[in-house]
Design a protein around this motif. Structure first.
Motif, PDB file in Angstrom:
ATOM      1  N   ARG A   4       0.824  -1.201   0.000  1.00  8.71           N
ATOM      2  CA  ARG A   4       0.000   0.000   0.000  1.00  8.71           C
ATOM      3  C   ARG A   4       0.859   1.252   0.000  1.00  8.71           C
ATOM      4  O   ARG A   4       0.577   2.212  -0.698  1.00  8.71           O
ATOM      5  N   PHE A   7       2.283   1.670  -3.381  1.00  7.33           N
ATOM      6  CA  PHE A   7       1.261   2.136  -4.309  1.00  7.33           C
ATOM      7  C   PHE A   7       1.009   3.631  -4.139  1.00  7.33           C
ATOM      8  O   PHE A   7       0.977   4.375  -5.111  1.00  7.33           O
ATOM      9  N   SER A   8       0.846   4.084  -2.896  1.00  3.41           N
ATOM     10  CA  SER A   8       0.598   5.504  -2.633  1.00  3.41           C
ATOM     11  C   SER A   8       1.775   6.344  -3.092  1.00  3.41           C
ATOM     12  O   SER A   8       1.600   7.384  -3.722  1.00  3.41           O
ATOM     13  N   ASN A  34      -8.598   8.109  -3.565  1.00  2.00           N
ATOM     14  CA  ASN A  34      -8.925   6.697  -3.367  1.00  2.00           C
ATOM     15  C   ASN A  34      -8.659   6.266  -1.928  1.00  2.00           C
ATOM     16  O   ASN A  34      -8.058   6.994  -1.148  1.00  2.00           O
ATOM     17  N   LYS A  35      -9.127   5.066  -1.617  1.00  2.00           N
ATOM     18  CA  LYS A  35      -9.045   4.531  -0.251  1.00  2.00           C
ATOM     19  C   LYS A  35      -7.615   4.260   0.212  1.00  2.00           C
ATOM     20  O   LYS A  35      -7.390   4.042   1.398  1.00  2.00           O
ATOM     21  N   GLU A  36      -6.672   4.248  -0.659  1.00  2.00           N
ATOM     22  CA  GLU A  36      -5.284   3.974  -0.288  1.00  2.00           C
ATOM     23  C   GLU A  36      -4.544   5.227   0.163  1.00  2.00           C
ATOM     24  O   GLU A  36      -3.441   5.144   0.675  1.00  2.00           O
ATOM     25  N   THR A  38      -3.280   8.397   2.245  1.00  4.85           N
ATOM     26  CA  THR A  38      -3.076   8.766   3.634  1.00  4.85           C
ATOM     27  C   THR A  38      -3.115  10.298   3.762  1.00  4.85           C
ATOM     28  O   THR A  38      -3.121  11.009   2.745  1.00  4.85           O
ATOM     29  N   ARG A  67      -6.431   5.485   6.397  1.00  4.35           N
ATOM     30  CA  ARG A  67      -6.695   5.552   4.952  1.00  4.35           C
ATOM     31  C   ARG A  67      -7.926   6.421   4.717  1.00  4.35           C
ATOM     32  O   ARG A  67      -8.883   6.390   5.488  1.00  4.35           O
ATOM     33  N   LYS A  91     -14.168   1.716  -2.964  1.00  3.05           N
ATOM     34  CA  LYS A  91     -13.427   1.111  -4.077  1.00  3.05           C
ATOM     35  C   LYS A  91     -14.154   1.289  -5.403  1.00  3.05           C
ATOM     36  O   LYS A  91     -13.527   1.371  -6.450  1.00  3.05           O
TER      37      LYS A  91
END
Length: 115
Positions: A4, A7-8, A34-36, A38, A67, A91
């Protein structure tokens, strides 16, 4: 967890690279929350946009397990295009904004639901 974070970090790197490559020609700027993401991701995004004289304000943000789970934001490109949106982040939902600087753009500005 490392996946994660990678990805971020990768998303922000690609986004920042996109901003840098489009800054001289001003083609398209697109952001999808998106949900990922921070809080650090959101602050970095805000800072990168500010360097391009684009003002992104987070009116309210909420996190679940660090998140992004909810966002209420406003965006001002300083050229007459501005807007606001708020939504729960899931998502299956794409929320954000797109500014297309091309003269022949079908939609020069979109904010909110992107699907």
């Amino acid at each position: 967890m490392k996946k994660r974070a990678l990805f971020s970090g990768l998303f922000l790197f690609i986004f920042a690279l996109g901003l840098m490559s489009f800054a001289p020609n001003k083609k398209v700027i697109a952001v999808v929350f998106n949900k990922e993401m921070t809080k650090q991701d959101l602050m970095s995004l805000q800072k990168n946009l500010k360097e391009k004289n684009i003002i992104l304000v987070y009116n309210k943000i909420q996190f679940t397990k660090n998140r992004l789970s909810y966002i209420d934001f406003s965006i001002d490109f300083g050229d007459g295009f501005s807007g606001t949106s708020k939504s729960i982040i899931s998502k299956s939902k794409e929320i954000g904004f797109i500014r297309d600087y091309n003269d022949n753009a079908e939609q020069p500005f979109v904010v909110g639901d992107l699907k």
